[in-house]
Design an enzyme around this catalytic site. Structure first.
Site, PDB file in Angstrom:
ATOM      1  N   ARG A  87      24.449  43.491 -39.111  1.00 44.53           N
ATOM      2  CA  ARG A  87      23.689  43.801 -37.902  1.00 44.53           C
ATOM      3  C   ARG A  87      24.268  44.990 -37.127  1.00 44.53           C
ATOM      4  NH1 ARG A  87      20.822  40.909 -40.463  1.00 44.53           N
ATOM      5  NH2 ARG A  87      19.767  38.999 -39.756  1.00 44.53           N
TER       6      ARG A  87
ATOM      7  N   SER B   4      16.193  37.079 -32.938  1.00 43.22           N
ATOM      8  CA  SER B   4      17.448  36.341 -32.805  1.00 43.22           C
ATOM      9  C   SER B   4      18.300  36.930 -31.683  1.00 43.22           C
ATOM     10  CB  SER B   4      18.228  36.374 -34.120  1.00 43.22           C
ATOM     11  OG  SER B   4      17.509  35.714 -35.133  1.00 43.22           O
TER      12      SER B   4
ATOM     13  N   GLU C 170      23.166  39.826 -30.580  1.00 42.14           N
ATOM     14  CA  GLU C 170      22.426  40.664 -31.525  1.00 42.14           C
ATOM     15  C   GLU C 170      21.446  41.557 -30.770  1.00 42.14           C
ATOM     16  OE1 GLU C 170      19.477  40.024 -35.355  1.00 42.14           O
ATOM     17  OE2 GLU C 170      21.230  38.735 -35.111  1.00 42.14           O
TER      18      GLU C 170
END
Length: 316
Positions: free
Chosen positions: A170, A219, A301
């Site tokens: 990520r 998310s 995130e």
């Protein structure tokens, strides 16, 4: 060079004091000093070359993974539009403009018998997918990306190989102020009908488990470190962020108009009245309680940028 963006020649649209809330999926956020929507890559290059390097620049996609704080951004926000959303499929590769939506790229690739099905359920655009090394079902951008075109902060147009982008879990390591304009991805071949059927199945599974009709940014937290690797195709996710949030009793937990989704507790949603301060405060409270409950420190995130509003209070 000039510090005043209004005096920089351009062909695109330059808007002062532009509120950003309507450009993000969470529908919150104060104004940017300037919003620049370049006409094409040449326009973007010339604008950045003429703009004083001391003026901050913030590249923004479709706002699917972003909280802009209520005080806004002291920067020129660069948002790519129609001149950057082309998709071309040829010889086992897909070339997509940075503004092309991930879902559109997946569908066009499948039409051409090329497998980028992992992109189908990922919210956002290709530029953001590269920046976040987006992935799903065990495949990440790092597994498919060949290179990107980008305009650097000084206006240079460059080609950057995937190996130079520092793609991790990520995350990426793009040059500061660089704006991705296009990405080239290598894609395995497949039967178009089978690829479309796979994506329909993925959509059905997503809609059954995620609050797709709510205002969210996907998310909220990364899966805990030590259980997710740096984005390899054989990644394993033995412990999920949603599980440790749920174990801490935070499913449906709410601050102001912000809530951890009752359907999927790793989704931060705006119930309709949330401020950016509500959303960020809720996320931080979740991090605090998960740490107390399990000893795991969750990592955001969702990107959070900008300044808080002056004298802002948050309803708890």
């Amino acid at each position: 060079m000039t510090r005043d963006p209004a005096s920089v020649p351009h062909r695109g649209r330059l808007t002062p004091n532009r509120p950003l809330g309507d450009l993000t999926w969470l529908r919150v956020g104060g104004p940017a000093d300037w919003l620049f929507q370049p006409a094409d890559e040449e326009d973007l290059s010339a604008f950045l070359a003429a703009l004083d390097p001391a003026v901050p620049v913030f590249p923004m996609g479709v706002g699917s993974n972003l909280i802009v704080r209520d005080g806004g951004l002291r920067a020129v926000v660069i948002r790519l539009g129609r001149g950057f959303n082309g998709i071309d499929c040829a010889e086992g590769q897909v070339t997509a403009g940075a503004a092309a939506l991930d879902a559109h790229v997946a569908r066009r690739a499948a039409d051409a018998g090329l497998d980028l099905t992992f992109l189908r359920t990922i919210p956002g655009s290709i530029g953001g997918a590269v920046c976040m090394n987006a992935g799903c079902y065990g495949t990440y951008m790092a597994d498919r990306l060949v290179h990107v075109r980008a305009v650097l902060r000084d206006g240079q147009v460059v080609t950057l190989p995937a190996a130079d982008l520092g793609l991790g879990y990520r995350s990426s390591a793009l040059p500061e102020g660089a704006v991705i304009t296009a990405a080239v991805m290598a894609a395995p071949r497949g039967d178009p009908a089978a690829l479309h059927a796979r994506m329909e199945d993925q959509l059905a599974r997503r809609d059954a488990t995620q609050p797709t009709k709510d205002r969210s940014a996907g998310s909220t937290f990364r899966n805990p470190a030590g259980y997710s690797s740096t984005g390899a195709a054989d990644d394993t996710h033995e412990l999920k962020a949603w599980k440790v949030i749920d174990d801490a009793g935070l499913r449906g937990f709410q601050i102001g108009g912000a809530q951890m989704s009752p359907m999927h507790p790793n989704f931060l949603i705006n119930t309709g009245t949330a401020t950016a301060a509500d959303l960020e405060a809720l996320g931080e409270e979740v991090r605090k309680r998960v740490l107390q409950n399990s000893g795991i420190s969750l990592i955001w995130e969702i990107r959070r940028v900008g300044e808080p509003a002056a004298r802002q209070t948050t309803t708890r």
